[in-house]
Design an enzyme around this catalytic site. Structure first.
Site, short mmCIF file in Angstrom:
data_model
loop_
_atom_site.label_atom_id
_atom_site.label_comp_id
_atom_site.label_asym_id
_atom_site.label_seq_id
_atom_site.Cartn_x
_atom_site.Cartn_y
_atom_site.Cartn_z
CG HIS A 56 -0.17 -5.01 7.60
ND1 HIS A 56 0.67 -4.05 7.09
CD2 HIS A 56 -0.40 -5.87 6.58
CE1 HIS A 56 0.92 -4.31 5.83
NE2 HIS A 56 0.30 -5.42 5.50
C1 T46 Z 1 1.16 -5.69 2.46
C2 T46 Z 1 2.60 -5.34 2.30
C3 T46 Z 1 3.40 -6.42 1.65
C4 T46 Z 1 -2.94 2.56 -0.88
O1 T46 Z 1 -3.53 3.66 -0.97
N1 T46 Z 1 -3.22 1.58 -1.78
C5 T46 Z 1 -2.59 0.37 -1.75
O2 T46 Z 1 -2.88 -0.50 -2.59
C6 T46 Z 1 -1.61 0.14 -0.73
C7 T46 Z 1 -0.90 -1.19 -0.65
C8 T46 Z 1 -1.35 1.14 0.17
N2 T46 Z 1 -2.00 2.32 0.09
C9 T46 Z 1 -1.66 3.39 1.04
C10 T46 Z 1 -1.95 3.11 2.50
C11 T46 Z 1 -0.88 3.90 3.21
O3 T46 Z 1 -1.32 5.24 3.37
O4 T46 Z 1 -0.26 3.60 0.95
C12 T46 Z 1 0.28 3.91 2.22
C13 T46 Z 1 1.38 2.92 2.59
O5 T46 Z 1 0.78 1.63 2.83
P1 T46 Z 1 1.26 0.64 3.98
O6 T46 Z 1 1.79 1.44 5.12
O7 T46 Z 1 0.15 -0.31 4.28
O8 T46 Z 1 2.45 -0.11 3.23
P2 T46 Z 1 3.31 -1.36 3.72
O9 T46 Z 1 4.51 -1.39 2.86
O10 T46 Z 1 3.51 -1.34 5.19
O11 T46 Z 1 2.37 -2.65 3.40
C14 T46 Z 1 2.07 -2.98 2.04
C15 T46 Z 1 0.58 -3.31 1.90
O12 T46 Z 1 -0.22 -2.25 2.46
C16 T46 Z 1 0.18 -4.59 2.58
O13 T46 Z 1 -1.10 -5.02 2.13
O14 T46 Z 1 0.83 -6.86 2.63
O15 T46 Z 1 2.83 -4.09 1.62
#
Ligand code: T46
Length: 139
Positions: A56
């Site tokens: 993303h």
């Molecule tokens: C990024 C990379 C480096 C939350 O509820 N609060 C939060 O602060 C974050 C980061 C995520 N979430 C929830 C959203 C999803 O349901 O946790 C779940 C996993 O998040 P996501 O799939 O977006 O995680 P990554 O590892 O793909 O990405 C994360 C960050 O979201 C993003 O901002 O830059 O790490």
């Protein structure tokens, strides 16, 4: 929306205060180390080596990523150019600003990826579709 990898990403050397007891790294908002006010901290661990996370871009978020333990790769893409940065030391952080696609992969079993973020969590700040990212990045 157009931004380049060189403008928007850089590795930051943290100051390590070490003595016979071990090492200490302090990360302070508004310093050269963390060039924004930190509103949120999260960390990622227990990700298998064959898993890719991220995929993303963010409209407004600024972040510093560091592996406080272990290692992982961060692929960065500005829509024209791609590069991969390996994070493998708690002595360095990767600053990401601007509209940059990022993917995290190749996690070591002991990896703890710590992220300091400039904004609270906001799903509206994410672009999770790569074609849409390319379209918006070319504007
Ligand atoms: C990024 C990379 C480096 C939350 O509820 N609060 C939060 O602060 C974050 C980061 C995520 N979430 C929830 C959203 C999803 O349901 O946790 C779940 C996993 O998040 P996501 O799939 O977006 O995680 P990554 O590892 O793909 O990405 C994360 C960050 O979201 C993003 O901002 O830059 O790490």
């Amino acid at each position: 929306m157009s931004t380049t990898l060189n403008q928007a990403t850089r590795l930051i050397d943290f100051t390590v205060r070490g003595d016979e007891r071990g090492s200490l790294v302090a990360l302070e908002s508004g310093s050269d180390t963390i060039p924004f006010d930190v509103k949120r901290v999260y960390y990622i661990y227990g990700t298998q080596a064959d898993v890719t996370r991220g995929k993303h871009a963010h409209y407004a978020l600024k972040q510093v990523l560091t592996c406080v333990s272990g290692s992982c790769d961060i692929l960065l893409d500005d829509g024209k150019e791609r590069k991969t940065v390996r994070l493998n030391t708690p002595k360095k952080g990767l600053f990401i600003d601007g509209f940059i696609w990022r993917e995290m992969s190749n996690f070591s079993p002991d990896c703890v990826l710590l992220v300091l973020a400039s904004e609270h969590y906001d799903e509206a700040d994410y672009v999770r579709d790569y074609q849409r990212f390319l379209t918006e990045a070319s504007r």
